[in-house]
Design a protein around this motif. Structure first.
Motif, PDB file in Angstrom:
ATOM      1  N   TRP A 334       0.895  -1.097  -0.056  1.00 21.26           N
ATOM      2  CA  TRP A 334      -0.041  -0.025   0.032  1.00 21.26           C
ATOM      3  C   TRP A 334       0.657   1.083  -0.049  1.00 21.26           C
ATOM      4  CZ3 TRP A 334      -4.419  -1.208   3.999  1.00 21.26           C
ATOM      5  CH2 TRP A 334      -5.291  -2.320   3.778  1.00 21.26           C
ATOM      6  N   ASP A 335       1.833   1.159   0.732  1.00 21.76           N
ATOM      7  CA  ASP A 335       2.788   2.409   0.831  1.00 21.76           C
ATOM      8  C   ASP A 335       3.606   2.743  -0.459  1.00 21.76           C
ATOM      9  OD1 ASP A 335       2.233   2.879   3.517  1.00 21.76           O
ATOM     10  OD2 ASP A 335       4.246   1.836   4.123  1.00 21.76           O
ATOM     11  N   PHE A 336       3.646   1.591  -1.086  1.00 24.88           N
ATOM     12  CA  PHE A 336       4.414   1.657  -2.540  1.00 24.88           C
ATOM     13  C   PHE A 336       3.438   2.211  -3.495  1.00 24.88           C
ATOM     14  CE2 PHE A 336       5.283  -0.114  -6.672  1.00 24.88           C
ATOM     15  CZ  PHE A 336       6.455   0.604  -6.827  1.00 24.88           C
ATOM     16  N   ALA A 337       2.275   1.660  -3.356  1.00 21.99           N
ATOM     17  CA  ALA A 337       1.151   1.878  -4.470  1.00 21.99           C
ATOM     18  C   ALA A 337       0.574   3.226  -4.362  1.00 21.99           C
ATOM     19  CB  ALA A 337      -0.015   1.005  -4.401  1.00 21.99           C
ATOM     20  N   SER A 338       1.029   3.944  -3.039  1.00 15.27           N
ATOM     21  CA  SER A 338       0.489   5.298  -2.760  1.00 15.27           C
ATOM     22  C   SER A 338       1.630   6.428  -3.210  1.00 15.27           C
ATOM     23  CB  SER A 338      -0.026   5.335  -1.594  1.00 15.27           C
ATOM     24  OG  SER A 338      -0.950   4.589  -1.093  1.00 15.27           O
ATOM     25  N   GLY A 339       2.757   5.723  -3.509  1.00 17.08           N
ATOM     26  CA  GLY A 339       3.948   6.747  -3.740  1.00 17.08           C
ATOM     27  C   GLY A 339       3.910   7.650  -4.967  1.00 17.08           C
ATOM     28  N   PRO A 340       4.692   8.560  -4.850  1.00 18.27           N
ATOM     29  CA  PRO A 340       4.568   9.718  -5.893  1.00 18.27           C
ATOM     30  C   PRO A 340       4.898   9.076  -7.235  1.00 18.27           C
ATOM     31  CG  PRO A 340       6.611   9.870  -4.842  1.00 18.27           C
ATOM     32  CD  PRO A 340       5.669   8.740  -3.900  1.00 18.27           C
ATOM     33  N   ALA A 341       5.641   7.878  -7.497  1.00 18.71           N
ATOM     34  CA  ALA A 341       6.029   7.278  -8.592  1.00 18.71           C
ATOM     35  C   ALA A 341       4.802   6.974  -9.519  1.00 18.71           C
ATOM     36  CB  ALA A 341       7.001   6.013  -8.743  1.00 18.71           C
ATOM     37  N   TYR A 342       3.537   6.850  -8.831  1.00 19.93           N
ATOM     38  CA  TYR A 342       2.413   6.411  -9.570  1.00 19.93           C
ATOM     39  C   TYR A 342       1.281   7.564  -9.477  1.00 19.93           C
ATOM     40  CZ  TYR A 342       4.820   2.124  -9.935  1.00 19.93           C
ATOM     41  OH  TYR A 342       5.900   1.052 -10.249  1.00 19.93           O
ATOM     42  N   ALA A 343       1.617   8.630  -9.217  1.00 16.09           N
ATOM     43  CA  ALA A 343       0.750   9.726  -9.099  1.00 16.09           C
ATOM     44  C   ALA A 343       0.483  10.401 -10.720  1.00 16.09           C
ATOM     45  CB  ALA A 343       1.286  11.114  -8.335  1.00 16.09           C
ATOM     46  N   MET A 344      -0.979  10.778 -10.762  1.00 19.81           N
ATOM     47  CA  MET A 344      -1.467  11.318 -11.899  1.00 19.81           C
ATOM     48  C   MET A 344      -1.153  12.728 -11.990  1.00 19.81           C
ATOM     49  SD  MET A 344      -5.225   9.522 -12.021  1.00 19.81           S
ATOM     50  CE  MET A 344      -5.409   7.752 -11.870  1.00 19.81           C
ATOM     51  N   SER A 345      -1.116  13.199 -13.407  1.00 21.97           N
ATOM     52  CA  SER A 345      -1.058  14.684 -13.379  1.00 21.97           C
ATOM     53  C   SER A 345      -2.340  15.334 -12.631  1.00 21.97           C
ATOM     54  CB  SER A 345      -1.001  15.124 -14.824  1.00 21.97           C
ATOM     55  OG  SER A 345      -2.109  14.895 -15.493  1.00 21.97           O
ATOM     56  N   GLU A 346      -2.089  16.610 -12.543  1.00 21.87           N
ATOM     57  CA  GLU A 346      -3.395  17.416 -12.063  1.00 21.87           C
ATOM     58  C   GLU A 346      -4.565  17.312 -12.679  1.00 21.87           C
ATOM     59  OE1 GLU A 346      -2.685  21.283 -10.582  1.00 21.87           O
ATOM     60  OE2 GLU A 346      -0.993  20.659  -8.884  1.00 21.87           O
ATOM     61  N   ASP A 347      -4.295  17.670 -13.893  1.00 23.22           N
ATOM     62  CA  ASP A 347      -5.470  17.574 -14.993  1.00 23.22           C
ATOM     63  C   ASP A 347      -6.257  16.244 -15.186  1.00 23.22           C
ATOM     64  OD1 ASP A 347      -5.223  20.424 -15.685  1.00 23.22           O
ATOM     65  OD2 ASP A 347      -3.821  19.931 -17.296  1.00 23.22           O
ATOM     66  N   GLN A 348      -5.342  15.208 -15.291  1.00 21.49           N
ATOM     67  CA  GLN A 348      -5.856  13.835 -15.189  1.00 21.49           C
ATOM     68  C   GLN A 348      -6.653  13.255 -14.121  1.00 21.49           C
ATOM     69  OE1 GLN A 348      -2.887  10.802 -15.810  1.00 21.49           O
ATOM     70  NE2 GLN A 348      -4.439   9.100 -15.981  1.00 21.49           N
ATOM     71  N   MET A 349      -6.155  14.074 -12.746  1.00 21.23           N
ATOM     72  CA  MET A 349      -6.814  13.515 -11.427  1.00 21.23           C
ATOM     73  C   MET A 349      -8.304  14.481 -11.443  1.00 21.23           C
ATOM     74  SD  MET A 349      -6.207  12.046  -8.683  1.00 21.23           S
ATOM     75  CE  MET A 349      -4.648  11.903  -8.481  1.00 21.23           C
ATOM     76  N   ARG A 350      -8.248  15.587 -12.203  1.00 19.49           N
ATOM     77  CA  ARG A 350      -9.508  16.277 -12.169  1.00 19.49           C
ATOM     78  C   ARG A 350     -10.392  15.760 -13.026  1.00 19.49           C
ATOM     79  NH1 ARG A 350      -6.273  21.162 -11.531  1.00 19.49           N
ATOM     80  NH2 ARG A 350      -6.090  21.290 -13.682  1.00 19.49           N
ATOM     81  N   GLY A 351     -10.013  15.213 -14.137  1.00 29.27           N
ATOM     82  CA  GLY A 351     -10.708  14.333 -14.947  1.00 29.27           C
ATOM     83  C   GLY A 351     -11.372  13.012 -14.511  1.00 29.27           C
ATOM     84  N   GLU A 352     -10.263  12.301 -13.568  1.00 27.71           N
ATOM     85  CA  GLU A 352     -10.965  11.217 -12.946  1.00 27.71           C
ATOM     86  C   GLU A 352     -12.116  11.404 -11.715  1.00 27.71           C
ATOM     87  OE1 GLU A 352     -10.575   8.264 -13.534  1.00 27.71           O
ATOM     88  OE2 GLU A 352      -8.867   8.185 -14.882  1.00 27.71           O
ATOM     89  N   ASP A 353     -11.753  12.694 -11.272  1.00 30.85           N
ATOM     90  CA  ASP A 353     -12.999  13.084 -10.559  1.00 30.85           C
ATOM     91  C   ASP A 353     -14.101  13.547 -11.036  1.00 30.85           C
ATOM     92  OD1 ASP A 353     -10.983  13.299  -8.383  1.00 30.85           O
ATOM     93  OD2 ASP A 353     -10.857  15.614  -8.288  1.00 30.85           O
ATOM     94  N   ALA A 354     -14.239  13.841 -12.106  1.00 33.27           N
ATOM     95  CA  ALA A 354     -15.382  14.103 -12.922  1.00 33.27           C
ATOM     96  C   ALA A 354     -16.087  12.851 -13.288  1.00 33.27           C
ATOM     97  CB  ALA A 354     -15.188  14.978 -14.119  1.00 33.27           C
ATOM     98  N   VAL A 355     -15.286  11.960 -13.730  1.00 37.08           N
ATOM     99  CA  VAL A 355     -15.671  10.460 -14.387  1.00 37.08           C
ATOM    100  C   VAL A 355     -16.278   9.711 -12.862  1.00 37.08           C
ATOM    101  CG1 VAL A 355     -15.140   8.138 -14.849  1.00 37.08           C
ATOM    102  CG2 VAL A 355     -14.031  10.130 -16.109  1.00 37.08           C
ATOM    103  N   TYR A 356     -15.765   9.926 -11.786  1.00 35.24           N
ATOM    104  CA  TYR A 356     -16.294   9.313 -10.515  1.00 35.24           C
ATOM    105  C   TYR A 356     -17.595  10.075 -10.391  1.00 35.24           C
ATOM    106  CZ  TYR A 356     -16.497   7.960  -5.763  1.00 35.24           C
ATOM    107  OH  TYR A 356     -17.015   7.176  -4.405  1.00 35.24           O
ATOM    108  N   GLU A 357     -17.916  11.297 -10.391  1.00 33.72           N
ATOM    109  CA  GLU A 357     -18.945  11.804 -10.119  1.00 33.72           C
ATOM    110  C   GLU A 357     -20.188  11.483 -11.098  1.00 33.72           C
ATOM    111  OE1 GLU A 357     -19.861  13.326  -7.367  1.00 33.72           O
ATOM    112  OE2 GLU A 357     -17.858  13.075  -6.805  1.00 33.72           O
ATOM    113  N   LEU A 358     -19.684  11.368 -12.618  1.00 36.64           N
ATOM    114  CA  LEU A 358     -20.704  10.914 -13.335  1.00 36.64           C
ATOM    115  C   LEU A 358     -21.118   9.751 -13.087  1.00 36.64           C
ATOM    116  CD1 LEU A 358     -22.376  11.615 -15.955  1.00 36.64           C
ATOM    117  CD2 LEU A 358     -20.150  10.745 -17.379  1.00 36.64           C
TER     118      LEU A 358
END
Length: 693
Positions: A334-358
């Protein structure tokens, strides 16, 4: 390099060492005092019964259980309590049906304890192996405390499979064979994944019908939602395919699990930049049709909203109060999968937020049109612990607009209907199995009341809160014992490879990392712990030269020149031999798995190589070591519980050819996420070493 898709799927988705290992080396954490004992007849008196079907509280009831079934429910004045029954005072408490988690990925018996302690009495397990079948049987026989297990076999995916433990297939005939084999092995249903083709999907559905097995899983990207529903897909997980099914514009890529598809990832990123109006991309009439057809076909939807939030800017957070009960390997993962190496860009994250809400909006529309929902957690994806995540999933559903009583039905009565066991499971009524939770507060008012458990009844046995907590505490004690063993182990520089810690039955410990990043050599770092002392060794394995250096101590070299191998220790020649083109120095520990894998490389099942070896032990004392010839044979590739999850591993067997002083041993080398790392090491068919992380 770790496989990006697999990590994101997980993210969503003074006495010495021997005394410290008294608890550690139990592979199954079981409270033996509570196993195999069926409770006597039980009567809950003066208890408030939750009627989940109607969303009501029926006050001051007596509920009698005999031989694991509810035999009487009624007012306290109208019910006779059997002589000798255990009477449990339910005054001001609430009796609720056992919860059913309809999407988990079981790994160990400890997982079952976490589920049971949180009131989960039935699970639908979405990836199974032979060890899962053994757990299922042990629970059924009363040999292991835990919820009832209904399990799939290995997940069927396309090629290449999203995770190494999945069965990738492109040939419909091969897919039929997989289904038939899983049916013959005793699995309960078939799970499919996102990558299978329409042809393979049709073959799976047809073969499953021949064996009376249901098919569930991800809606494949190449299979339209309507096609899948009409073909009999029993449940669709994570609401995948819903947005695509409701799309008003067919040119829009499928946004589900966008990390699997570069076009989808780019579209989601554009969505995050505000370049698309997502709500304008869906047609309400299409979603109503999905709801209608799903009802007609008896199909179900499992949202797993809490787990899917891991793809958003508001992921499931760490919770030390829960996470401590997970295995050390899982906590590290879990620590590894939460790490910065697998973080999304801010734009992609906002897009995923919108997909989740939809997706949540479409779920509400589905529910409003009469579609059926199930509660599933997808444990143990990142920070979604077994059992504890059930309340978080219910809260996520309520927050997304599912009425509280309906969310509770999705965790009780709806799964009973799904399994075709309405009247037996999922509610408190005469004739039902006594899967029960005694609660301090009313969950109809707040689903958080499901955390305040006074006791759980499952598989004919009543366990009060103190007993359940004791079972949880045993898991924490085991984890702390393991951490204590490795508390003084040396830290290695990060080589971009997975750390492997092993414990032996005699109290020895080994830490090993193999770095295959250099084309000319493999560097293996190992540390060996005995009697509270650790020794570090660096091992460089090349084609014609091996160099082993212990920290502040011995240097051993093995050089191939003019057709012969020469072993030296601190500059002194120990032995020179001619013959075999490969050779190695062994330590008698799991580090040998990494060493021999580096020496022979990847072998196909059935391939074998002979090699000279010298067994110098972990201290690298080669002064009396004699050369031997061993045979290293690749046996098969299999799926085993590995670094916190199921993974695919190559199995190698090692046996002596000449002299015979080497005891036969086997080792497993991971594919996929932890490729090249040792995950199991057995000597002479036994298991003296157990991988911890």
């Amino acid at each position: 390099m770790k496989k990006f898709s697999e990590v994101l799927v997980m993210r969503i988705f003074s006495t010495g060492l021997i005394v410290r290992l008294l608890v550690v080396l139990l592979s199954w954490t079981v409270a033996q005092s509570s196993v195999g004992k069926t409770s006597p007849d039980i009567a809950f008196t003066d208890v408030n019964v939750i009627d989940v079907r109607n969303g009501l509280v029926v006050e001051k009831q007596t509920v009698v259980i005999e031989a694991g079934r509810i035999t009487k429910v009624g007012s306290k004045d109208s019910i006779a309590i059997p002589e000798g029954a255990l009477v449990i005072d339910g005054a001001e408490k609430y009796l609720f049906p056992g919860l059913m988690d309809m999407h988990v990925h079981l790994l160990t018996p400890d997982d079952l304890i976490l589920l049971l302690a949180n009131g989960v009495t039935t699970v639908r397990n979405m990836q199974g192996e032979p060890s899962t079948l053994r757990m299922r049987e042990a629970v059924e026989l009363g040999q292991l405390p835990g919820p009832r297990i209904v399990t799939a076999g290995r997940v069927i995916d396309g090629m290449p499979p999203t995770a190494s433990a999945f069965q990738g297939v492109t040939d419909p005939a091969a897919a039929r064979d997989i289904v038939a084999r899983q049916a013959q092995e005793g699995y309960d249903f078939i799970k499919i994944y996102s990558g299978i083709s329409l042809e393979v999907f049709n073959a799976v559905m047809q073969e499953a019908r021949q064996h009376n097995m249901e098919v569930v899983g991800h809606l494949p990207r190449d299979v339209p939602m309507m096609t899948a529903l009409k073909a009999g897909l029993k449940s669709t997980e994570h609401l995948l395919g819903l947005i695509d099914a409701a799309a008003a514009d067919e040119s829009v890529p499928n946004m589900d699990l966008s990390f699997l598809d570069p076009l989808a990832r780019e579209f989601v990123t554009e969505l995050g930049r505000g370049e698309h109006d997502l709500h304008a991309l869906v047609d309400d009439q299409e979603i109503l049709e999905v709801a209608t057809v799903s009802k007609e076909e008896g199909a179900w939807f499992t949202p797993t909203l809490y787990a899917m939030s891991n793809m958003t800017s508001n992921p499931a957070p760490p919770n030390p109060m829960w996470d401590k009960y997970m295995s050390i390997a899982m906590q590290d993962l879990w620590d590894f999968a939460s790490g910065p190496a697998y973080a999304m860009s801010e734009d992609q994250m906002r897009g995923e937020d919108a997909v989740y809400e939809l997706r949540s909006l479409l779920m509400r529309k589905l529910l409003g049109a009469g579609a059926n929902l199930l509660v599933g957690t997808d444990s143990p994806v990142t920070h979604v612990p077994f059992g504890f995540a059930m309340v978080e999933e219910l809260r996520a559903m309520v927050k997304a607009g599912v009425p509280q009583d309906e969310s509770l039905r999705a965790a009780t009565l709806n799964p009973a209907r799904y399994f075709g066991r309405e009247g037996e499971l999922g509610e408190i009524k005469t004739g039902a199995l006594a899967d029960l939770i005694l609660l301090e507060d009313n969950p109809l008012e707040d689903v958080g009341a499901l955390r305040e458990i006074a006791g759980v009844m499952s598989q004919g046995q009543w366990r009060a809160r103190d007993e359940l907590q004791g079972m949880l505490d045993d898991i924490v004690k085991k984890n702390k014992s393991i951490e204590l063993v490795f508390s003084d182990a040396p830290e290695f520089p990060d080589p971009g490879a997975a750390l492997a810690d092993f414990l032996a039955e005699d109290g020895s410990a080994t830490r090993v990392i193999a770095d295959h990043s250099d084309d000319d050599k493999t560097t293996i770092r190992a540390a060996f712990g005995e009697s509270d002392a650790w020794k570090s060794v660096t091992i460089d394995v090349g084609e014609e030269k091996h160099l082993l250096q212990s920290e502040g101590g011995t240097t051993v070299s093995l050089i191939y020149q003019n057709g012969q191998w020469t072993l030296t220790s601190d500059g002194s020649v120990i032995e020179s031999v001619k013959g075999e083109p490969i050779a190695s120095v062994l330590t008698g520990t799991p580090a040998d798995a990494a060493i021999l894998r580096a020496v022979v490389g990847d072998l196909e099942p059935g391939e074998e190589r002979n090699a000279f070896v010298w067994n110098c032990g972990p201290s690298l004392d080669c002064s009396s070591a004699l050369s031997e010839i061993i045979r290293i044979r690749a046996v098969k590739r299999e799926v085993i519980p590995g670094y916190g999850f199921f993974l695919e591993a190559d199995v190698y067997e090692v046996a002596a050819v000449q002299r015979g002083n080497i005891t036969p041993f086997s080792f497993w080398i991971a594919q996929g996420f932890a490729k090249g790392q040792p995950v199991r090491y057995e000597v002479d068919g036994e298991k003296p070493w157990r991988r911890i992380r």
